[in-house]
Design a protein around this motif. Structure first.
Motif, PDB file in Angstrom:
ATOM      1  N   PRO A 118     -72.628 -17.502  -8.003  1.00 51.90           N
ATOM      2  CA  PRO A 118     -73.134 -18.542  -6.799  1.00 51.90           C
ATOM      3  C   PRO A 118     -72.358 -19.960  -6.328  1.00 51.90           C
ATOM      4  CG  PRO A 118     -75.524 -19.057  -7.922  1.00 51.90           C
ATOM      5  CD  PRO A 118     -74.230 -17.785  -8.811  1.00 51.90           C
ATOM      6  N   LYS A 119     -71.718 -20.396  -7.639  1.00 51.65           N
ATOM      7  CA  LYS A 119     -70.875 -21.748  -7.939  1.00 51.65           C
ATOM      8  C   LYS A 119     -69.726 -22.104  -6.976  1.00 51.65           C
ATOM      9  CE  LYS A 119     -73.269 -22.594 -12.008  1.00 51.65           C
ATOM     10  NZ  LYS A 119     -73.796 -24.278 -12.351  1.00 51.65           N
ATOM     11  N   PRO A 120     -69.650 -22.839  -6.503  1.00 48.97           N
ATOM     12  CA  PRO A 120     -69.368 -23.419  -5.322  1.00 48.97           C
ATOM     13  C   PRO A 120     -67.885 -23.069  -5.643  1.00 48.97           C
ATOM     14  CG  PRO A 120     -70.321 -24.993  -6.556  1.00 48.97           C
ATOM     15  CD  PRO A 120     -71.157 -24.322  -7.263  1.00 48.97           C
ATOM     16  N   LEU A 121     -66.964 -23.100  -5.109  1.00 54.31           N
ATOM     17  CA  LEU A 121     -65.281 -22.667  -4.980  1.00 54.31           C
ATOM     18  C   LEU A 121     -64.798 -23.831  -4.903  1.00 54.31           C
ATOM     19  CD1 LEU A 121     -66.018 -19.246  -3.117  1.00 54.31           C
ATOM     20  CD2 LEU A 121     -66.112 -19.445  -5.560  1.00 54.31           C
ATOM     21  N   ILE A 122     -63.726 -24.019  -5.542  1.00 49.36           N
ATOM     22  CA  ILE A 122     -62.402 -24.980  -5.479  1.00 49.36           C
ATOM     23  C   ILE A 122     -61.036 -23.910  -5.152  1.00 49.36           C
ATOM     24  CG2 ILE A 122     -62.402 -25.818  -7.745  1.00 49.36           C
ATOM     25  CD1 ILE A 122     -61.399 -28.453  -5.738  1.00 49.36           C
ATOM     26  N   VAL A 123     -60.211 -24.426  -4.778  1.00 49.93           N
ATOM     27  CA  VAL A 123     -58.597 -24.005  -4.732  1.00 49.93           C
ATOM     28  C   VAL A 123     -58.080 -24.844  -5.125  1.00 49.93           C
ATOM     29  CG1 VAL A 123     -56.537 -22.358  -3.290  1.00 49.93           C
ATOM     30  CG2 VAL A 123     -58.868 -22.586  -1.915  1.00 49.93           C
ATOM     31  N   LEU A 124     -57.993 -24.405  -6.849  1.00 49.09           N
ATOM     32  CA  LEU A 124     -57.662 -25.544  -7.430  1.00 49.09           C
ATOM     33  C   LEU A 124     -56.066 -25.675  -7.561  1.00 49.09           C
ATOM     34  CD1 LEU A 124     -58.920 -27.285  -9.910  1.00 49.09           C
ATOM     35  CD2 LEU A 124     -58.290 -25.649 -11.378  1.00 49.09           C
ATOM     36  N   GLU A 125     -55.379 -24.341  -7.206  1.00 50.24           N
ATOM     37  CA  GLU A 125     -54.136 -24.679  -7.462  1.00 50.24           C
ATOM     38  C   GLU A 125     -53.194 -23.520  -6.138  1.00 50.24           C
ATOM     39  OE1 GLU A 125     -51.721 -23.788 -10.940  1.00 50.24           O
ATOM     40  OE2 GLU A 125     -52.587 -25.153 -11.892  1.00 50.24           O
ATOM     41  N   THR A 126     -52.356 -24.552  -4.981  1.00 47.69           N
ATOM     42  CA  THR A 126     -51.856 -23.496  -4.563  1.00 47.69           C
ATOM     43  C   THR A 126     -50.603 -24.262  -3.529  1.00 47.69           C
ATOM     44  OG1 THR A 126     -52.555 -22.306  -2.114  1.00 47.69           O
ATOM     45  CG2 THR A 126     -53.504 -24.246  -1.944  1.00 47.69           C
ATOM     46  N   ALA A 127     -49.924 -23.441  -2.919  1.00 48.05           N
ATOM     47  CA  ALA A 127     -49.128 -24.124  -2.055  1.00 48.05           C
ATOM     48  C   ALA A 127     -48.844 -22.580  -1.710  1.00 48.05           C
ATOM     49  CB  ALA A 127     -47.565 -24.334  -3.150  1.00 48.05           C
ATOM     50  N   ALA A 128     -47.194 -22.429  -0.895  1.00 48.21           N
ATOM     51  CA  ALA A 128     -46.752 -22.041   0.044  1.00 48.21           C
ATOM     52  C   ALA A 128     -45.461 -21.697  -0.546  1.00 48.21           C
ATOM     53  CB  ALA A 128     -46.836 -21.716   1.302  1.00 48.21           C
ATOM     54  N   VAL A 129     -44.498 -20.895  -0.556  1.00 45.11           N
ATOM     55  CA  VAL A 129     -42.711 -20.542  -0.688  1.00 45.11           C
ATOM     56  C   VAL A 129     -42.486 -20.993   0.737  1.00 45.11           C
ATOM     57  CG1 VAL A 129     -42.864 -18.791  -2.205  1.00 45.11           C
ATOM     58  CG2 VAL A 129     -42.606 -18.139   0.468  1.00 45.11           C
TER      59      VAL A 129
ATOM     60  N   PHE B 222     -49.273 -18.526  -1.578  1.00 41.55           N
ATOM     61  CA  PHE B 222     -48.747 -18.294  -0.522  1.00 41.55           C
ATOM     62  C   PHE B 222     -47.305 -17.765  -0.376  1.00 41.55           C
ATOM     63  CE2 PHE B 222     -52.555 -20.639   0.689  1.00 41.55           C
ATOM     64  CZ  PHE B 222     -53.341 -19.388   2.041  1.00 41.55           C
ATOM     65  N   THR B 223     -47.021 -16.473  -1.075  1.00 43.83           N
ATOM     66  CA  THR B 223     -46.186 -16.450  -1.370  1.00 43.83           C
ATOM     67  C   THR B 223     -44.976 -15.290  -0.804  1.00 43.83           C
ATOM     68  OG1 THR B 223     -46.605 -14.677  -3.047  1.00 43.83           O
ATOM     69  CG2 THR B 223     -45.980 -16.953  -3.654  1.00 43.83           C
ATOM     70  N   ARG B 224     -45.965 -13.840  -0.037  1.00 49.47           N
ATOM     71  CA  ARG B 224     -45.830 -13.225   0.970  1.00 49.47           C
ATOM     72  C   ARG B 224     -45.216 -13.435   2.125  1.00 49.47           C
ATOM     73  NH1 ARG B 224     -50.245  -8.914   2.009  1.00 49.47           N
ATOM     74  NH2 ARG B 224     -50.233 -10.127   3.677  1.00 49.47           N
ATOM     75  N   VAL B 225     -43.947 -12.689   2.884  1.00 49.77           N
ATOM     76  CA  VAL B 225     -43.286 -13.483   3.818  1.00 49.77           C
ATOM     77  C   VAL B 225     -43.168 -12.118   5.018  1.00 49.77           C
ATOM     78  CG1 VAL B 225     -41.229 -13.490   4.639  1.00 49.77           C
ATOM     79  CG2 VAL B 225     -41.280 -14.324   2.616  1.00 49.77           C
ATOM     80  N   ASP B 226     -43.458 -10.336   5.304  1.00 54.40           N
ATOM     81  CA  ASP B 226     -43.523 -10.242   6.014  1.00 54.40           C
ATOM     82  C   ASP B 226     -44.427  -9.049   5.206  1.00 54.40           C
ATOM     83  OD1 ASP B 226     -43.031  -8.779   7.957  1.00 54.40           O
ATOM     84  OD2 ASP B 226     -41.357  -7.980   7.466  1.00 54.40           O
ATOM     85  N   PRO B 227     -45.851  -8.931   5.777  1.00 50.80           N
ATOM     86  CA  PRO B 227     -46.126  -9.502   6.434  1.00 50.80           C
ATOM     87  C   PRO B 227     -46.823 -10.691   5.643  1.00 50.80           C
ATOM     88  CG  PRO B 227     -47.378  -7.968   6.200  1.00 50.80           C
ATOM     89  CD  PRO B 227     -46.563  -7.405   5.625  1.00 50.80           C
ATOM     90  N   PRO B 228     -47.077 -12.343   6.393  1.00 50.74           N
ATOM     91  CA  PRO B 228     -47.158 -13.285   5.724  1.00 50.74           C
ATOM     92  C   PRO B 228     -48.626 -12.973   5.188  1.00 50.74           C
ATOM     93  CG  PRO B 228     -47.588 -13.701   8.439  1.00 50.74           C
ATOM     94  CD  PRO B 228     -47.225 -11.903   8.230  1.00 50.74           C
ATOM     95  N   ASP B 229     -48.809 -14.256   3.744  1.00 55.57           N
ATOM     96  CA  ASP B 229     -50.487 -14.285   3.654  1.00 55.57           C
ATOM     97  C   ASP B 229     -51.504 -15.181   4.664  1.00 55.57           C
ATOM     98  OD1 ASP B 229     -50.467 -12.489   0.932  1.00 55.57           O
ATOM     99  OD2 ASP B 229     -48.842 -14.771   0.015  1.00 55.57           O
ATOM    100  N   GLU B 230     -52.706 -13.764   4.410  1.00 60.16           N
ATOM    101  CA  GLU B 230     -53.935 -14.376   5.124  1.00 60.16           C
ATOM    102  C   GLU B 230     -54.841 -14.879   3.711  1.00 60.16           C
ATOM    103  OE1 GLU B 230     -55.343 -12.344   8.489  1.00 60.16           O
ATOM    104  OE2 GLU B 230     -53.330 -12.609   9.738  1.00 60.16           O
ATOM    105  N   PHE B 231     -55.043 -16.093   4.193  1.00 60.03           N
ATOM    106  CA  PHE B 231     -56.099 -16.693   3.620  1.00 60.03           C
ATOM    107  C   PHE B 231     -56.879 -15.567   3.063  1.00 60.03           C
ATOM    108  CE2 PHE B 231     -60.075 -18.747   2.180  1.00 60.03           C
ATOM    109  CZ  PHE B 231     -59.592 -19.960   1.585  1.00 60.03           C
TER     110      PHE B 231
END
Length: 336
Positions: free
Chosen positions: A259-270, A234-243
């Motif tokens: 069709p494999k299961p998903l995982i958010v393997l790396e994320t963070a926010a500024v 999540f890096t955008r400020v204006d407008p902010p990111d949405e999932f």
């Protein structure tokens, strides 16, 4: 874009071993094994079946993951993170360079704390073409034997963010064909030594920064993959990111071929005034998506940004509040 930075009788042991040389993604009919007894590696008794990772691929709740300096080889950072966010992570990610040995000690420590380890294996200072052609088979086999000997579950993602130009194995240095051949080569070497205790995790960067790079040519195939990992910050400020804006287009594209299961393997926010909102978006999106099995917060300081949750911040308070939900976290040792 990553910020810069159970036993069996001897009479059946042989047939069981032969039946189980393939990995989790290609052995849907293999028999479940009870978790190995820690410290049993090296015993001269009949060999254990490979740990059955299938229940962990489709967990009963969401993984609550984190990546932090020194973990899992040292668990001090994990203990500190647990106090800070109010819940112990049950998925711990670390990065290893090509040529490094397998951190069996760290994986064991994570397991003893109730967490699965996910290893991001990065092929620095080598080429995907060379790996694909067998130049690293000896190293890969040695690594795979170490994984098999430990016989605890581990998730492995190889050369993630391959659809980005910023990686040594990315779009400016390797072709999709080389990437797929390298992935399959590694997978097959692991299968040859019977290292079936791996959750193979294919992890592109979200497509937003490079929409013209199609993901399908980089996909090794469902027989070679257990999870699809998503890397996105999540890096955008204006407008902010949405999932849905950050991850939605990538998920939509992936669903056209897997069709494999998903995982958010790396994320963070500024850091900043929008961080608490970004945290809310992350938890809201992962909670609502039935095919997303969890996330990993990248709690590192990097040149691009300090992604660590800050003590006393509104974002940390929101993270702690949302992480308390029962849907997040479980003891991986108790999953059957």
């Amino acid at each position: 874009m990553r910020p810069m930075l159970r036993r069996v009788p001897a009479s059946v042991a042989l047939s069981a071993a032969l039946a189980l040389v393939l990995t989790a993604c290609s052995t849907p009919d293999r028999r479940a094994a009870a978790p190995p007894k820690l410290g049993s590696a090296g015993s001269k008794a009949a060999p254990e079946l490979p740990f059955d990772v299938r229940p962990l691929i489709h967990p009963p709740k969401k993984y609550f993951g984190a990546a932090m300096k020194g973990a899992p080889h040292s668990m001090k950072a994990v203990d500190d993170y647990t106090v800070m966010v109010g819940k112990r992570p049950n998925l711990i990610e670390y990065h290893a360079a090509w040529g490094d040995g397998f951190d069996s000690s760290g994986v064991r420590k994570a397991w003893e704390s109730g967490a699965l380890t996910v290893l991001s294996w990065e092929p620095f200072r080598t080429s995907l073409a060379d790996i694909a052609d067998g130049a690293s088979d000896g190293y890969i086999a040695e690594y795979a034997r170490a994984v098999r000997t430990l016989n605890l579950p581990v998730a492995i993602t190889f050369a993630d963010e391959m659809n980005g130009f910023w990686e040594e194995w990315g779009t400016e240095h390797a072709t999709p064909e080389e990437y797929v051949r390298a992935w399959r080569r590694i997978h097959d070497v692991f299968a040859d030594v019977g290292a079936a205790n791996v959750i193979w995790t294919w992890s592109p960067n979200v497509i937003n920064p490079m929409k013209k790079v199609a993901l399908r040519p980089y996909y090794p195939g469902d027989a070679y993959v257990d999870w699809v990992g998503l890397v996105g910050y999540f890096t955008r400020v204006d407008p902010p990111d949405e999932f849905d804006e950050l991850f939605g287009p990538t998920i939509a594209q992936i669903r056209t071929f897997s069709p494999k299961p998903l995982i958010v393997l790396e994320t963070a926010a500024v850091p900043g005034s929008r961080r608490a909102a970004d945290v809310r978006q992350l938890f809201k999106g992962v909670s609502a998506a039935r095919d997303v099995v969890g996330f990993v917060w990248f709690n590192h300081k990097a040149p691009r940004a300090d992604w660590r949750l800050a003590k006393g911040s509104e974002a940390l308070a929101e993270f702690r509040r949302l992480a308390a939900a029962d849907i997040y976290g479980f003891d991986v040792r108790k999953v059957r």
